[in-house]
Motif scaffolding. Structure first.
Motif, PDB file in Angstrom:
ATOM      1  N   ARG A  48      46.764 -64.918  25.668  1.00 53.78           N
ATOM      2  CA  ARG A  48      45.291 -64.925  25.699  1.00 53.78           C
ATOM      3  C   ARG A  48      44.709 -64.331  24.426  1.00 53.78           C
ATOM      4  O   ARG A  48      43.723 -64.838  23.876  1.00 53.78           O
ATOM      5  N   ARG A  49      45.285 -63.242  23.958  1.00 52.79           N
ATOM      6  CA  ARG A  49      44.773 -62.606  22.740  1.00 52.79           C
ATOM      7  C   ARG A  49      45.002 -63.485  21.509  1.00 52.79           C
ATOM      8  O   ARG A  49      44.154 -63.526  20.610  1.00 52.79           O
ATOM      9  N   LEU A  50      46.127 -64.162  21.464  1.00 52.74           N
ATOM     10  CA  LEU A  50      46.381 -65.084  20.351  1.00 52.74           C
ATOM     11  C   LEU A  50      45.350 -66.214  20.355  1.00 52.74           C
ATOM     12  O   LEU A  50      44.830 -66.594  19.295  1.00 52.74           O
ATOM     13  N   ALA A  51      45.047 -66.744  21.534  1.00 54.81           N
ATOM     14  CA  ALA A  51      44.037 -67.801  21.633  1.00 54.81           C
ATOM     15  C   ALA A  51      42.671 -67.279  21.226  1.00 54.81           C
ATOM     16  O   ALA A  51      41.908 -67.956  20.518  1.00 54.81           O
ATOM     17  N   ALA A  52      42.348 -66.055  21.628  1.00 53.09           N
ATOM     18  CA  ALA A  52      41.056 -65.469  21.278  1.00 53.09           C
ATOM     19  C   ALA A  52      40.932 -65.222  19.782  1.00 53.09           C
ATOM     20  O   ALA A  52      39.820 -65.185  19.244  1.00 53.09           O
ATOM     21  N   ALA A  53      42.069 -65.064  19.102  1.00 48.98           N
ATOM     22  CA  ALA A  53      42.056 -64.883  17.652  1.00 48.98           C
ATOM     23  C   ALA A  53      41.873 -66.194  16.905  1.00 48.98           C
ATOM     24  O   ALA A  53      41.757 -66.199  15.674  1.00 48.98           O
ATOM     25  N   GLY A  54      41.869 -67.314  17.645  1.00 46.04           N
ATOM     26  CA  GLY A  54      41.602 -68.602  17.017  1.00 46.04           C
ATOM     27  C   GLY A  54      42.795 -69.520  16.892  1.00 46.04           C
ATOM     28  O   GLY A  54      42.674 -70.619  16.338  1.00 46.04           O
ATOM     29  N   LEU A  55      43.954 -69.110  17.404  1.00 46.48           N
ATOM     30  CA  LEU A  55      45.118 -69.989  17.355  1.00 46.48           C
ATOM     31  C   LEU A  55      44.985 -71.061  18.431  1.00 46.48           C
ATOM     32  O   LEU A  55      44.793 -70.755  19.606  1.00 46.48           O
ATOM     33  N   THR A  56      45.090 -72.311  18.037  1.00 48.28           N
ATOM     34  CA  THR A  56      44.851 -73.426  18.954  1.00 48.28           C
ATOM     35  C   THR A  56      46.138 -74.066  19.469  1.00 48.28           C
ATOM     36  O   THR A  56      46.094 -74.924  20.341  1.00 48.28           O
ATOM     37  N   THR A  57      47.287 -73.661  18.920  1.00 49.71           N
ATOM     38  CA  THR A  57      48.584 -74.095  19.435  1.00 49.71           C
ATOM     39  C   THR A  57      49.442 -72.864  19.615  1.00 49.71           C
ATOM     40  O   THR A  57      49.769 -72.179  18.645  1.00 49.71           O
ATOM     41  N   VAL A  58      49.784 -72.564  20.851  1.00 51.40           N
ATOM     42  CA  VAL A  58      50.586 -71.379  21.157  1.00 51.40           C
ATOM     43  C   VAL A  58      51.738 -71.805  22.055  1.00 51.40           C
ATOM     44  O   VAL A  58      51.535 -72.215  23.199  1.00 51.40           O
ATOM     45  N   GLU A  59      52.941 -71.735  21.534  1.00 49.58           N
ATOM     46  CA  GLU A  59      54.117 -72.134  22.315  1.00 49.58           C
ATOM     47  C   GLU A  59      54.363 -71.073  23.375  1.00 49.58           C
ATOM     48  O   GLU A  59      54.689 -69.922  23.073  1.00 49.58           O
ATOM     49  N   ALA A  60      54.208 -71.465  24.642  1.00 47.29           N
ATOM     50  CA  ALA A  60      54.093 -70.485  25.709  1.00 47.29           C
ATOM     51  C   ALA A  60      55.425 -69.946  26.210  1.00 47.29           C
ATOM     52  O   ALA A  60      55.574 -68.734  26.407  1.00 47.29           O
ATOM     53  N   THR A  61      56.404 -70.830  26.441  1.00 50.62           N
ATOM     54  CA  THR A  61      57.642 -70.381  27.062  1.00 50.62           C
ATOM     55  C   THR A  61      58.690 -71.477  26.940  1.00 50.62           C
ATOM     56  O   THR A  61      58.480 -72.478  26.239  1.00 50.62           O
ATOM     57  N   SER A  62      59.782 -71.288  27.647  1.00 48.24           N
ATOM     58  CA  SER A  62      60.880 -72.255  27.609  1.00 48.24           C
ATOM     59  C   SER A  62      61.447 -72.428  29.004  1.00 48.24           C
ATOM     60  O   SER A  62      61.645 -71.451  29.731  1.00 48.24           O
ATOM     61  N   PHE A  63      61.721 -73.673  29.366  1.00 44.90           N
ATOM     62  CA  PHE A  63      62.282 -73.970  30.680  1.00 44.90           C
ATOM     63  C   PHE A  63      63.786 -74.170  30.587  1.00 44.90           C
ATOM     64  O   PHE A  63      64.337 -75.145  31.086  1.00 44.90           O
ATOM     65  N   VAL A  64      64.438 -73.225  29.925  1.00 44.14           N
ATOM     66  CA  VAL A  64      65.891 -73.215  29.888  1.00 44.14           C
ATOM     67  C   VAL A  64      66.394 -72.450  31.110  1.00 44.14           C
ATOM     68  O   VAL A  64      65.639 -71.752  31.787  1.00 44.14           O
ATOM     69  N   HIS A  65      67.690 -72.562  31.375  1.00 51.89           N
ATOM     70  CA  HIS A  65      68.251 -71.842  32.516  1.00 51.89           C
ATOM     71  C   HIS A  65      68.144 -70.335  32.256  1.00 51.89           C
ATOM     72  O   HIS A  65      68.478 -69.862  31.159  1.00 51.89           O
ATOM     73  N   PRO A  66      67.683 -69.562  33.238  1.00 52.82           N
ATOM     74  CA  PRO A  66      67.517 -68.114  33.044  1.00 52.82           C
ATOM     75  C   PRO A  66      68.784 -67.401  32.575  1.00 52.82           C
ATOM     76  O   PRO A  66      68.699 -66.370  31.906  1.00 52.82           O
ATOM     77  N   LYS A  67      69.946 -67.960  32.905  1.00 50.63           N
ATOM     78  CA  LYS A  67      71.210 -67.335  32.481  1.00 50.63           C
ATOM     79  C   LYS A  67      71.310 -67.289  30.962  1.00 50.63           C
ATOM     80  O   LYS A  67      71.858 -66.340  30.392  1.00 50.63           O
ATOM     81  N   TRP A  68      70.762 -68.311  30.283  1.00 53.38           N
ATOM     82  CA  TRP A  68      70.896 -68.393  28.830  1.00 53.38           C
ATOM     83  C   TRP A  68      69.813 -67.602  28.120  1.00 53.38           C
ATOM     84  O   TRP A  68      70.066 -67.022  27.063  1.00 53.38           O
ATOM     85  N   VAL A  69      68.616 -67.585  28.666  1.00 54.16           N
ATOM     86  CA  VAL A  69      67.528 -66.822  28.041  1.00 54.16           C
ATOM     87  C   VAL A  69      66.816 -66.026  29.139  1.00 54.16           C
ATOM     88  O   VAL A  69      65.776 -66.442  29.658  1.00 54.16           O
ATOM     89  N   PRO A  70      67.373 -64.882  29.516  1.00 55.65           N
ATOM     90  CA  PRO A  70      66.788 -64.104  30.622  1.00 55.65           C
ATOM     91  C   PRO A  70      65.332 -63.709  30.378  1.00 55.65           C
ATOM     92  O   PRO A  70      64.553 -63.608  31.335  1.00 55.65           O
ATOM     93  N   GLN A  71      64.966 -63.496  29.112  1.00 54.09           N
ATOM     94  CA  GLN A  71      63.599 -63.086  28.794  1.00 54.09           C
ATOM     95  C   GLN A  71      62.568 -64.095  29.285  1.00 54.09           C
ATOM     96  O   GLN A  71      61.432 -63.738  29.596  1.00 54.09           O
ATOM     97  N   LEU A  72      62.944 -65.373  29.339  1.00 57.18           N
ATOM     98  CA  LEU A  72      61.992 -66.413  29.707  1.00 57.18           C
ATOM     99  C   LEU A  72      62.232 -66.947  31.118  1.00 57.18           C
ATOM    100  O   LEU A  72      61.790 -68.040  31.457  1.00 57.18           O
ATOM    101  N   ALA A  73      62.883 -66.143  31.938  1.00 54.11           N
ATOM    102  CA  ALA A  73      63.150 -66.552  33.322  1.00 54.11           C
ATOM    103  C   ALA A  73      61.878 -66.640  34.160  1.00 54.11           C
ATOM    104  O   ALA A  73      61.886 -67.218  35.248  1.00 54.11           O
TER     105      ALA A  73
END
Length: 314
Positions: A48-73
């Motif tokens: 939200r803060r990045l969008a409020a700063a004027g960034l119009t493309t913000v890569e939000a997350t990844s739909f990889v298996h949680p085992k491989w990237v636990p941070q994005l589970a």
């Protein structure tokens, strides 16, 4: 020429695009390798803060298996928290058909797939050959296009590989063409270990142009391992590229390329673009404040030189 406190003096240079779209990767690429899990509420507030700063493309997350990237589970929990941001594109990374199903189920309108220009990195990152990885992505891209989604193709190791060394330009062009022919709308050329130099960048972009890939379909994604990310970005702008990947505060690296340092910091990029009179729509002050805030959440200072310089003035 102009100049105000906290902003560079503007001196326009000929032959550069009038506007650059910054593809912000901090919430996904920047955070994915953090050892301690960042709370989903913090991730949503970061976006939200990045969008409020004027960034119009913000890569939000990844739909990889949680085992491989636990941070994005927490992708299923996070995306609905930010999916209604007005005027903001929120692409998500998907590795396979299952990932695409998850993205479609949440209403994502843009996806990205992640390929490699080299066999060694394809094996390390995807446990597949380059051909096998592209074969896996082909039906994903086809189905995404059929659903009206925009598709970005990330291509890692476009300039150098930690196992194979310098990567031949022709080899990169071949994989790029295959991604375009597959249906990707845009290619992001990754300097995953940060070894590119300006001449190498120009050579690759010239070869891609000669192969029929328009600069309007190319983005660049530089890491700053050897301090070359801004120089390489300027070389790409001089070749007509007008989409640049960057990560707020310089967050990020690559778990399969141990020499890779953080991504190009969005603030450092905006400082350079502001000085060149290139429009981005980004408020540097608000962006800097966002990265200072995020650094506090992570418990360490931002590696961005611009963030450090501007925050110390306060």
């Amino acid at each position: 020429m102009t100049g105000t406190e906290g902003l560079p003096m503007t001196v326009r240079a000929p032959g550069l695009p009038p506007r650059v779209r910054i593809h912000e990767v901090g919430p996904r690429d920047g955070l994915q390798n953090e050892k301690s899990v960042v709370p989903v509420e913090v991730k949503a507030e970061f976006i939200r803060r990045l969008a409020a700063a004027g960034l119009t493309t913000v890569e939000a997350t990844s739909f990889v298996h949680p085992k491989w990237v636990p941070q994005l589970a927490d992708a299923e929990q996070l995306f609905p928290m930010v999916g209604d941001l007005p005027g903001v594109r929120l692409p998500v990374l998907v590795p396979n058909d299952r990932g695409l199903d998850r993205a479609l189920g949440l209403g994502a309108r843009e996806i990205a797939v992640f390929a490699s220009a080299t066999e060694s990195f394809a094996k390390a990152n995807l446990n597949r050959t380059v051909d096998e990885a592209l074969a896996m992505f082909a039906p994903v891209v086809t189905r995404a296009v059929e659903h009206g989604l925009r598709v970005r193709g990330y291509l890692s190791m476009c300039f150098g590989d930690p196992w194979e060394g310098p990567v031949p330009v022709e080899q990169v062009v071949t994989v790029c063409r295959r991604l375009i022919d597959m249906g990707c709308d845009e290619l992001s050329l990754g300097d995953t270990i940060g070894v590119a130099t300006a001449g190498h960048v120009r050579a690759l972009l010239t070869a891609l142009h000669d192969s029929g890939v328009a600069s309007s379909r190319i983005a660049v994604h530089f890491h700053d391992t050897y301090g070359q990310a801004l120089a390489n970005t300027l070389a790409a702008l001089q070749c007509g590229v007008s989409t640049v990947d960057a990560s707020a505060g310089g967050l990020g690296g690559c778990p399969y390329a141990k020499s890779a340092t953080g991504n190009l910091a969005t603030e450092d990029l905006v400082w350079m673009l502001d000085g060149l009179g290139i429009e981005t729509g980004v408020d540097l002050g608000r962006l800097t404040a966002t990265s200072v805030w995020m650094a506090e959440q992570l418990g360490r200072p931002s590696p961005s030189r611009t963030v450090r310089a501007l925050s110390h003035k306060e």
